[in-house]
Write a protein that holds these residues in place. Structure first.
Motif, PDB file in Angstrom:
ATOM      1  N   MET A 179       0.808  -1.216   0.000  1.00 53.96           N
ATOM      2  CA  MET A 179       0.000   0.000   0.000  1.00 53.96           C
ATOM      3  C   MET A 179       0.842   1.268   0.000  1.00 53.96           C
ATOM      4  O   MET A 179       0.457   2.288  -0.583  1.00 53.96           O
ATOM      5  N   TYR A 180       2.000   1.231   0.642  1.00 58.90           N
ATOM      6  CA  TYR A 180       2.813   2.440   0.785  1.00 58.90           C
ATOM      7  C   TYR A 180       3.171   3.050  -0.570  1.00 58.90           C
ATOM      8  O   TYR A 180       3.388   4.265  -0.681  1.00 58.90           O
ATOM      9  N   LEU A 181       3.230   2.218  -1.623  1.00 52.68           N
ATOM     10  CA  LEU A 181       3.608   2.710  -2.946  1.00 52.68           C
ATOM     11  C   LEU A 181       2.589   3.693  -3.527  1.00 52.68           C
ATOM     12  O   LEU A 181       2.882   4.401  -4.490  1.00 52.68           O
ATOM     13  N   GLU A 182       1.394   3.750  -2.945  1.00 54.72           N
ATOM     14  CA  GLU A 182       0.373   4.676  -3.421  1.00 54.72           C
ATOM     15  C   GLU A 182       0.431   6.019  -2.707  1.00 54.72           C
ATOM     16  O   GLU A 182      -0.307   6.941  -3.063  1.00 54.72           O
ATOM     17  N   ASN A 183       1.294   6.159  -1.694  1.00 54.21           N
ATOM     18  CA  ASN A 183       1.402   7.423  -0.980  1.00 54.21           C
ATOM     19  C   ASN A 183       2.023   8.504  -1.855  1.00 54.21           C
ATOM     20  O   ASN A 183       2.958   8.240  -2.618  1.00 54.21           O
ATOM     21  N   GLN A 184       1.549   9.729  -1.703  1.00 51.79           N
ATOM     22  CA  GLN A 184       2.055  10.837  -2.506  1.00 51.79           C
ATOM     23  C   GLN A 184       3.533  11.098  -2.240  1.00 51.79           C
ATOM     24  O   GLN A 184       4.292  11.392  -3.168  1.00 51.79           O
ATOM     25  N   THR A 185       3.959  11.010  -0.977  1.00 56.66           N
ATOM     26  CA  THR A 185       5.369  11.273  -0.660  1.00 56.66           C
ATOM     27  C   THR A 185       6.276  10.212  -1.281  1.00 56.66           C
ATOM     28  O   THR A 185       7.383  10.510  -1.718  1.00 56.66           O
ATOM     29  N   VAL A 186       5.802   8.963  -1.328  1.00 61.75           N
ATOM     30  CA  VAL A 186       6.587   7.877  -1.945  1.00 61.75           C
ATOM     31  C   VAL A 186       6.683   8.087  -3.448  1.00 61.75           C
ATOM     32  O   VAL A 186       7.767   7.960  -4.039  1.00 61.75           O
ATOM     33  N   ARG A 187       5.555   8.405  -4.090  1.00 61.05           N
ATOM     34  CA  ARG A 187       5.578   8.647  -5.539  1.00 61.05           C
ATOM     35  C   ARG A 187       6.473   9.844  -5.862  1.00 61.05           C
ATOM     36  O   ARG A 187       7.172   9.857  -6.885  1.00 61.05           O
TER      37      ARG A 187
END
Length: 324
Positions: free
Chosen positions: A125-133
């Protein structure tokens, strides 16, 4: 709390396989907020059947003519069998990370999914976070300027009463936590030539801690995963001019204010950035979206599995020499 996402009606029934704390506190609340389909639970545990339909058999859950999504939250060692049965019977499946650890098994499942136009989605799920992207975009756009990347994801104590027991690779912390930095590296425009357990540490209480090194030309990428005295969860991007960006926490799926530290011109600037709930974001996405980007996901998943297969041989050697 206002739901930021539109109601998803892609599936008439969503069946959660396994009923642990992760399913109770993260997955089910996200589905309840975003999906119109009824929620069912496949488990042998006692549950409140006022809120959910309960199945005790996988084959029982296949009955009926509803469009169904299965969400696997059971241990990784069970994923291949359950996915194979679910896909064979014509249903989409979301799989808790790490989804698969064998390339041959994954190949069989992807062929099956493609032939039936079905979905396999690994729930990172973390890959969908704005900061990660944003971090991925920064690294890929400034590829020549990046000197090194360091990720740390450690927990203060070994998880009790879970499938994790270090008896085999599928049930180890290095797969459970290591899937985060490995999946992140596979989002970058770097070719990973090799992966190595650079160091292994064992605390007084015999809990494992691994330093993982990624072999990539012209850039140093390392990660620390396992058990330490304190919880750590951050990513640091260091540039050749000694400037850096640090995000803490980084590998995190729920809505949270993240510390963003930017060092530039000998000055540190600190910001707070709030991410939306990635669990809700994922379950609000229409079925067509998953099918549209599935080929790209499969390629990245295959890369991750390849790296895990290389790690397994090293992990077994360490286990035979160090684990009690």
């Amino acid at each position: 709390m206002i739901n930021k996402f539109k109601t998803n009606n892609s599936w008439e029934e969503i069946i959660i396989v396994g009923y642990g704390n992760h399913a109770k506190t993260k997955i089910i609340p996200a589905i309840q907020k975003t999906c119109s389909g009824k929620i069912s639970i496949l488990t042998n545990k006692e549950i409140d059947t006022k809120n959910f339909l309960k199945y005790t058999s996988l084959y029982e859950s296949f009955k009926g003519n509803l469009n169904k999504l299965f969400v696997l939250t059971n241990p990784p060692s069970m994923h291949y069998f359950f996915c194979n049965e679910i896909l064979t019977n014509g249903f989409d499946v979301f799989v808790e990370k790490p989804a698969f650890l064998r390339k041959n098994e994954f190949k069989n499942l992807t062929c099956l999914a493609k032939s039936k136009n079905l979905i396999i989605y690994e729930m990172l799920m973390y890959l969908e976070n704005q900061t990660v992207r944003k971090a991925i975009k920064i690294i890929n756009s400034k590829k020549e300027d990046v000197h090194s990347i360091f990720a740390s994801f450690t927990i203060p104590s070994y998880p009790l009463n879970t499938y994790r027991n270090e008896k085999d690779f599928a049930n180890s912390l290095i797969t459970d936590i290591g899937c985060y930095p490995i999946s992140f590296i596979n989002e970058l425009n770097y070719k990973v030539q090799n992966i190595k357990i650079n160091n292994y540490y064992k605390s007084i209480d015999k809990n494992p801690l691994f330093e993982i090194k990624f072999n990539i030309n012209n850039i140093k990428i390392d990660s620390l995963v396992g058990v330490t005295k304190i919880y750590t969860n951050f990513l640091r991007i260091i540039f050749k001019n000694n400037n850096f960006i640090e995000i803490d926490p980084f590998f995190y799926g729920r809505s949270f204010k993240k510390n963003l530290n930017v060092f530039s011109n000998n000055e540190i600037k600190k910001f707070l950035k709030e991410d939306d709930n990635a669990f809700e974001k994922i379950f609000s996405m229409k079925r067509e979206v998953f099918l549209l980007n599935q080929e790209s996901r499969f390629k990245k998943m295959n890369k991750t599995i390849s790296l895990f297969e290389k790690l397994e041989k090293q992990w077994l050697n360490i286990k035979n020499n160090n684990f009690s």
